[in-house]
Design an enzyme around this catalytic site. Structure first.
Site, mmCIF file in Angstrom:
data_model
loop_
_atom_site.group_PDB
_atom_site.id
_atom_site.type_symbol
_atom_site.label_atom_id
_atom_site.label_comp_id
_atom_site.label_asym_id
_atom_site.label_seq_id
_atom_site.Cartn_x
_atom_site.Cartn_y
_atom_site.Cartn_z
ATOM 1 C CE1 TYR A 166 9.946 -0.369 3.185
ATOM 2 C CE2 TYR A 166 11.227 1.623 3.489
ATOM 3 C CZ TYR A 166 10.024 0.960 3.563
ATOM 4 O OH TYR A 166 8.910 1.616 4.028
ATOM 5 N NE ARG A 167 9.995 2.103 8.244
ATOM 6 C CZ ARG A 167 9.106 3.074 8.054
ATOM 7 N NH1 ARG A 167 8.548 3.224 6.877
ATOM 8 N NH2 ARG A 167 8.776 3.886 9.019
ATOM 9 C CE1 TYR A 196 8.540 -1.889 8.720
ATOM 10 C CE2 TYR A 196 7.084 0.017 8.876
ATOM 11 C CZ TYR A 196 7.600 -1.046 8.148
ATOM 12 O OH TYR A 196 7.181 -1.264 6.865
#
Ligand code: ADP
Length: 520
Positions: free
Chosen positions: A463-464, A90
């Site tokens: 969600y991310r 991420y």
């Protein structure tokens, strides 16, 4: 040419860093080329030039951190806080906005409290899963942690990104109880009952009096978390693990219907992760051992993997925690429910308190799952694409087909699955690549971009997200002309008028960067 943040000169950056060095010491300001490189996204494609930090600075106390925030305000210097920076897939340690200075909190790593009566801990952001595990085992404390599949990072950082684990405490952000936060101005705040000095229920009751703010500091850029209260699980008497295999892709439909029902009734009280054989193969082998033809690994080869490892198209484990009698009763209900659909045998194992822990116990930190990034050889990396779905097999199967088709179209090996929580299913897709193969990483980026759009059209969103996709994902949250974005911006501008804290995090840009973004 030194890298400087937007709207700042090299001389201004030098002055800000010199002021910071007076707070933390010169040896805790990292601005040399090598230092800067070490704070880039460890899994980012090597040819990309985005998300480059200008430097990093590492305070060792809350007071130092507050002083750094004040200096950042004086110089209008963007800071990007990380706890340990292992948010791999991420963005890792890297900021959204190139030229930001990474605020590395890994030296603030005190375990301030572990309470074995009320079962909580109070942690600084630099405490890693391994540190906490060591502390619990060294002191023989009868408390279990919940750890993510890759548990390299910080307990606080993971809960702040809504990471998950596989015990009944696996919804990490739900277990947060009480934060201490430095606001962008440097002012210190405590949430929940902690808003009252000396309140003894700070780590036990989340909400305090009036609005509850814990979640406001999760996945946001509204403050820097300096302490987190987190609930720990009392060591159970026993665990019971059942391993299931499903032969065909479409078995997902009935299996997810069933698992959703059992989760909601709390017959199963921990996350269930269901994945394909490539997940297993990538841990033990490399792609070249299976396939060297064009395009993504074909389904027939995936079937060979299933055969070799004795798994189905989908594999998952159900884990029960608690009193042995209760686990056995729940196991009977689960077996009877699955027995209506499948005659396949499943493996079952029990652990009892006092026995040596089984291999891959879910409360023990591990980095084994990172092995998957070796799939292509070379310098491996991965990115995650993780939309949220409600329970229900039909919707999940449609999502699987849609996504798998894109992986095939872009020539990327499908590595996906679903994690069943009590009320939702996360469709976790891992995109594996060799960081140095430009064509492969470009395809990965294009595919994720496409998946964000496809998924939004189907009525879901993530969600991310990786740094590069935060704006795109925020864009999909569009109800009433992006009312949520406007609220986030209003809060951002009120708390951080100089726009110094993590500009661009979760698609939230402070005012002074919004105008230039629109013109770039
Ligand atoms: P981990 O090491 O557990 O993977 P990171 O340190 O990479 O976690 O943090 C993940 C993300 O969460 C960071 O990129 C940052 O946006 C946010 N974050 C981490 N620590 C803090 C903190 N103490 N305060 C505010 N935000 C944070």
């Amino acid at each position: 040419m030194p890298l400087v943040p937007l709207k700042m000169s090299a001389a201004q950056l030098d002055r800000a860093l010199a002021a910071m060095a007076r707070v933390v010491g010169r040896d805790q300001v990292f601005a040399a080329e090598d230092d800067r490189r070490s704070y880039r996204d460890a899994y980012g494609p090597s040819h990309r030039s985005d998300h480059q930090p200008a430097a990093a600075v590492a305070p060792q106390s809350t007071e130092e951190l507050q002083a750094l925030l004040r200096i950042a305000n004086e110089h209008k210097l963007p800071l990007w806080p990380i706890s340990r920076g292992k948010n791999l897939g991420y963005g890792g340690t890297a900021p959204v906005l190139s030229g930001s200075v990474v605020l590395d909190l890994s030296r603030m790593k005190r375990i301030l409290e572990v309470d074995v009566k009320s079962n909580y801990c109070l942690l600084e952001p630099g405490v890693s899963f391994f540190d906490l595990y060591q502390h619990l085992t060294d002191n023989k404390l009868p408390l279990w942690m919940s750890v993510p599949a890759n548990s390299w990072g910080s307990v606080v950082g993971n809960a702040l990104e809504r990471g998950i684990g596989y015990t009944p405490y696996g919804e990490h952000t739900d277990r947060i109880c009480g934060l201490e936060v430095a606001l962008p101005s440097g002012e210190l705040l405590r949430t929940g009952m902690g808003a009252m000095s000396g309140n003894k229920a700070w780590r036990s009751y989340k909400y305090g009096f009036g609005p509850a703010w814990d979640q406001m500091f999760v996945q946001s850029n509204f403050g820097v978390v300096t302490k987190m209260g987190l609930w720990l699980m009392p060591e159970p008497e026993s665990t019971l693990t059942m391993q299931f295999e499903l032969d065909e892709p479409q078995d997902l439909v009935w299996a997810l219907d069933l698992l959703g029902e059992l989760r909601m009734r709390r017959v199963i009280d921990s996350h269930v992760t269901i994945g394909t054989p490539l997940r297993t193969a990538s841990l033990f082998t490399q792609r070249s051992e299976w396939y060297s033809g064009p395009g993504a690994v074909p389904d027939a080869v995936v079937r060979e993997m299933a055969k070799k490892y004795g798994v189905g198209w989908w594999t998952f484990a159900i884990r029960l925690f608690g009193y042995e009698e209760v686990n056995q009763a729940n196991a009977r209900i689960i077996k009877a429910a699955f027995g209506k659909h499948s005659t396949r045998e499943f493996k079952e194992s029990t652990w009892r308190r006092g026995e040596p822990l089984p291999r891959a116990a879910v409360q023990v930190p591990t980095t084994f799952f990172l092995q998957a990034v070796n799939w292509h050889g070379g310098r491996g990396g991965h990115m995650g694409f993780s939309p949220m779905l409600p329970h229900g097999g039909e919707g999940a199967y449609a999502q699987y087909l849609r996504t798998k088709q894109r992986f095939d179209e872009f020539g990327i090996d499908y590595y996906g699955g679903f994690t069943l929580a009590e009320r939702y299913a996360t469709n976790v897709n891992i995109v594996l690549y060799d960081r140095d193969q430009r064509d492969m990483t470009d395809r990965a980026y294009r595919m994720i971009d496409q998946l964000v759009k496809d998924t939004a059209q189907a009525g879901y969103s993530e969600y991310r997200a990786h740094l590069s996709f935060m704006d795109g994902v925020a864009e999909t949250y569009d109800f009433n002309h992006h009312a949520m974005r406007r609220l986030n911006q209003t809060v951002k501008d009120a708390l951080d008028p100089n726009g110094i804290l993590a500009p661009g995090k979760s698609g939230i840009w402070p005012r002074r960067f919004r105008a230039s973004k629109e013109t770039t």
